[in-house]
Design a protein around this motif. Structure first.
Motif, PDB file in Angstrom:
ATOM      1  N   GLY A 247       0.613   4.712  -7.779  1.00 35.90           N
ATOM      2  CA  GLY A 247       0.423   5.703  -6.969  1.00 35.90           C
ATOM      3  C   GLY A 247       0.485   5.560  -5.542  1.00 35.90           C
ATOM      4  N   VAL A 248       0.654   4.176  -5.178  1.00 34.50           N
ATOM      5  CA  VAL A 248       0.702   4.022  -3.695  1.00 34.50           C
ATOM      6  C   VAL A 248       1.764   2.723  -3.718  1.00 34.50           C
ATOM      7  N   SER A 249       2.943   3.460  -3.113  1.00 38.11           N
ATOM      8  CA  SER A 249       4.134   2.243  -3.143  1.00 38.11           C
ATOM      9  C   SER A 249       3.712   0.825  -3.038  1.00 38.11           C
ATOM     10  N   PHE A 250       3.255   0.611  -1.749  1.00 36.79           N
ATOM     11  CA  PHE A 250       2.983  -0.690  -1.184  1.00 36.79           C
ATOM     12  C   PHE A 250       1.815  -1.406  -1.936  1.00 36.79           C
ATOM     13  N   MET A 251       1.057  -0.666  -2.890  1.00 33.43           N
ATOM     14  CA  MET A 251       0.123  -1.312  -3.797  1.00 33.43           C
ATOM     15  C   MET A 251       0.639  -1.722  -4.947  1.00 33.43           C
ATOM     16  N   GLU A 252       1.626  -0.942  -5.349  1.00 33.12           N
ATOM     17  CA  GLU A 252       1.915  -1.022  -6.841  1.00 33.12           C
ATOM     18  C   GLU A 252       2.639  -2.610  -7.088  1.00 33.12           C
ATOM     19  N   ASN A 253       2.140  -3.315  -8.090  1.00 37.28           N
ATOM     20  CA  ASN A 253       2.460  -4.538  -8.697  1.00 37.28           C
ATOM     21  C   ASN A 253       2.275  -5.541  -7.796  1.00 37.28           C
ATOM     22  N   SER A 254       1.130  -5.262  -6.914  1.00 34.75           N
ATOM     23  CA  SER A 254       0.734  -6.227  -5.609  1.00 34.75           C
ATOM     24  C   SER A 254      -0.412  -7.053  -6.119  1.00 34.75           C
ATOM     25  N   VAL A 255      -0.095  -8.326  -6.192  1.00 35.58           N
ATOM     26  CA  VAL A 255      -1.514  -9.268  -6.268  1.00 35.58           C
ATOM     27  C   VAL A 255      -2.477  -9.022  -4.970  1.00 35.58           C
ATOM     28  N   GLU A 256      -1.880  -9.137  -3.979  1.00 28.93           N
ATOM     29  CA  GLU A 256      -2.800  -8.921  -2.702  1.00 28.93           C
ATOM     30  C   GLU A 256      -3.776  -7.883  -2.833  1.00 28.93           C
ATOM     31  N   PHE A 257      -3.323  -6.718  -3.387  1.00 30.72           N
ATOM     32  CA  PHE A 257      -4.213  -5.514  -3.242  1.00 30.72           C
ATOM     33  C   PHE A 257      -5.277  -5.564  -4.599  1.00 30.72           C
TER      34      PHE A 257
END
Lengths: 277, 316
Positions: A247-257
């Motif tokens: 639901g949040v483009s820059f968090m999607e599939n991000s290990v960082e978040f």
């Protein structure tokens, strides 16, 4: 094929999901710490449970016949808190005090502090066992209530999960339904690169569970599967394929978040994205 | 002289207390992890099979499942060996049981060096310390059959988590049918003015024998049975220490963190008097017969008496 009733249900649940996502991002953003990725991946699961499936009374959190929910992956607490607030367990203003000294909303779920939380969790690999204990306890009492639990895919690397799997299968706990939030990522990277879960459905099946696989962001599929589980002759595991940070483009599939809060600017950007979705 | 009342298992006391509790209270549920024969929970299983759950060889699951049962209103007794109940499942006990103050009563057998031949892997020498560290946990180390039986019955109706340590061998019987257990109250067994001996578990008997030895040498030892390690009876311990000016602690456990540790913390803050801790001196156990091990690790009555003498010599 969706019926008219289903279309209405879908709209209602999806609208709640959108609100929960907004809450989650704002809570973690204001707190300055927390776990956005795994909180956003399980929004639909919790919303379907609390706003469709579970029999519960927000005005009477200790109602003995309520269905129970155990968030075994306790770091997704913000999602649970938002859902509980929106269901009416406590005022939504409490959400913005997440993780602050004196807040009823601890970093991980706390049954003694937060109305509606059925079990304190946080240390992984224990909540599913406790859910088994609840299911056994309710069965001994001939209490018709059911127990729902959510575990993580990374959490499934804990041995305790499989001890619980074996016990529930042995006792044929038909009043127990668990979800795996299969977002495929853990803190150190993709699960398949850290320690692969292998054929997760086959594993659960071999432990004596009824297993379903669903799109974890499709509310109707989740609801239909939850209904199927009502008549299971064994405990049920629903493998929910999800997207971490959904639901949040820059968090999607991000290990960082996994375990990093958005900055103030990122939070504002994420909230706008959710509002415009 | 200590009257000879024979010896009995504290585990038998546990089983009998469970049967009595289970008969009158349907909330009592008993769990084990494949040691029901050893811990004696098997007797509850035979009488109340619908309220007995064996988790198999899975102590972590035992404790977290017990927490879930307690969350539905059950009073859960969970048993295994002390090593596994407290060591292997520490995280579950701390986070899932104790943090939420759930009604799980951990009754672990085979505590201490007196496990004997099985050796170090099965000799829990730090279980009392581990449990004592957890906020809200009550910790009791009974000295004999009757004290164990009454402690178990008490635990059922004290809200929250509870740890009771039972032994493998038979313990000398010290009390009788009418024994009344008082949680958190040290029991004066022998008054004296020269030195205070604080003991728990099987070492209570050895301390009484040591007091007899000392009496023959003209030393009047005061012996207190400190069955409750937490909450510690600070008042009684401080009063006795103030009277005698010397304290010996005795336990079948590491001198770190258990009775000796707790008393050292108390005295150093509130009444610094010379202290000697009889127990396992920060070592692992070894295989051997119970009597041999008591000798090897310095837990015999003579060792207790010598600890007292060393304090008396120091203050001359």
């Amino acid at each position: 094929m969706e019926t008219d009733t289903e279309r209405g249900l879908k709209e209602r649940l999806e609208s709640i999901c959108k609100g929960v996502r907004w809450d989650v991002v704002r809570m973690i953003g204001l707190a300055g710490s927390g776990h956005p990725g795994g909180s956003l991946s399980c929004v639909e699961i919790l919303v379907c449970l609390y706003f469709y499936k579970m029999r519960h009374r927000p005005s009477d959190p200790q109602w003995p016949e309520r269905d129970r929910f155990v968030l075994s992956k306790g770091h997704a607490a913000p999602t649970l808190y938002s859902v509980l607030a929106r269901a009416g367990y406590f005022p939504r203003e409490e959400l913005w005090k997440l993780r602050r000294l004196g807040s009823m909303l601890q970093g991980h779920p706390d049954m003694k502090r937060t109305p509606g939380v059925d079990l304190s969790t946080g240390s992984l690999g224990q909540g599913l066992s406790a859910a088994c204990g609840m299911a056994l306890g309710l069965r001994i009492q001939r209490n018709p209530a059911r127990v729902y639990a959510l575990i993580g895919d990374g959490e499934s690397q804990e041995g305790g999960i499989w001890e619980a799997a074996m016990l529930a299968g042995h006792h044929r706990l038909t009043n127990l339904v668990a979800f795996t939030d299969y977002n495929s990522l853990q803190i150190d990277g993709p699960c398949c690169e850290i320690v692969s879960l292998g054929d997760i459905s086959a594993k659960w099946r071999s432990f004596g569970w009824e297993v379903y696989e669903v799109d974890g962001h499709d509310v109707l599929e989740i609801c239909r599967t939850l209904d199927l589980a009502d008549n299971a002759s064994s405990p049920t595991m629903i493998i929910a394929h999800t997207v971490k940070g959904k639901g949040v483009s820059f968090m999607e599939n991000s290990v960082e978040f996994h375990g990093k809060a958005p900055t103030r600017e990122e939070m504002e950007r994420a909230l706008r994205e959710i509002e415009e979705s | 002289m200590i009257p000879d009342k024979g010896t009995r298992h504290t585990r038998d006391a546990y089983a009998e207390a469970l049967l009595e509790l289970g008969e009158k209270d349907h909330r009592i549920v008993v769990m084990d992890a494949d040691l029901a024969k050893s811990t004696q929970t098997e007797r509850f299983k035979e009488r109340f099979p619908e309220r007995f759950i064996d988790c198999g060889v899975a102590e972590q699951n035992l404790m977290a499942t017990a927490a879930g049962l307690a969350a539905t209103g059950k009073i859960v007794f969970a048993s295994s060996f002390a090593m596994f109940a407290t060591g292997r499942a520490y995280d579950q006990v701390r986070n899932t049981i104790a943090y939420s103050c759930l009604n799980v009563k951990i009754c672990a057998s085979h505590g201490g060096i007196t496990v004997g031949e099985d050796g170090s892997s099965h000799q829990a020498l730090e279980d009392v310390a581990l449990m004592r560290l957890i906020p809200g946990m009550k910790v009791v180390v009974p000295a004999d059959y009757y004290e164990a039986r009454e402690a178990v019955k008490t635990a059922a109706y004290v809200d929250g988590p509870f740890y009771i340590r039972l032994g493998r061998p038979k313990f000398p019987v010290l009390f009788d049918e009418g024994y009344r257990f008082q949680l958190g109250k040290a029991l004066l067994l022998r008054p004296g003015k020269d030195v205070t001996i604080l003991a728990c578990g099987i070492m209570v008997y050895n301390s009484l024998v040591a007091a007899d030895i000392l009496a023959r040498e003209g030393v009047e030892a005061e012996v207190l049975n400190v069955h409750t390690i937490k909450p510690l009876d600070e008042e009684a311990i401080l009063a006795s220490a103030a009277k005698t000016g010397r304290v010996v602690t005795c336990e079948d456990h590491s001198v770190l963190g258990g009775l000796g540790g707790a008393v050292a913390e108390l005295l150093s803050e509130k009444l610094p008097v010379p202290l000697k801790r009889v127990g396992i001196q920060d070592r692992f156990g070894v295989s051997g017969g119970v009597e041999e091990l008591m000798e090897h690790f310095g837990l015999t009555p003579e060792h207790v008496a010598e600890a007292a003498r060393s304090l008396l010599r120091r203050s001359l």
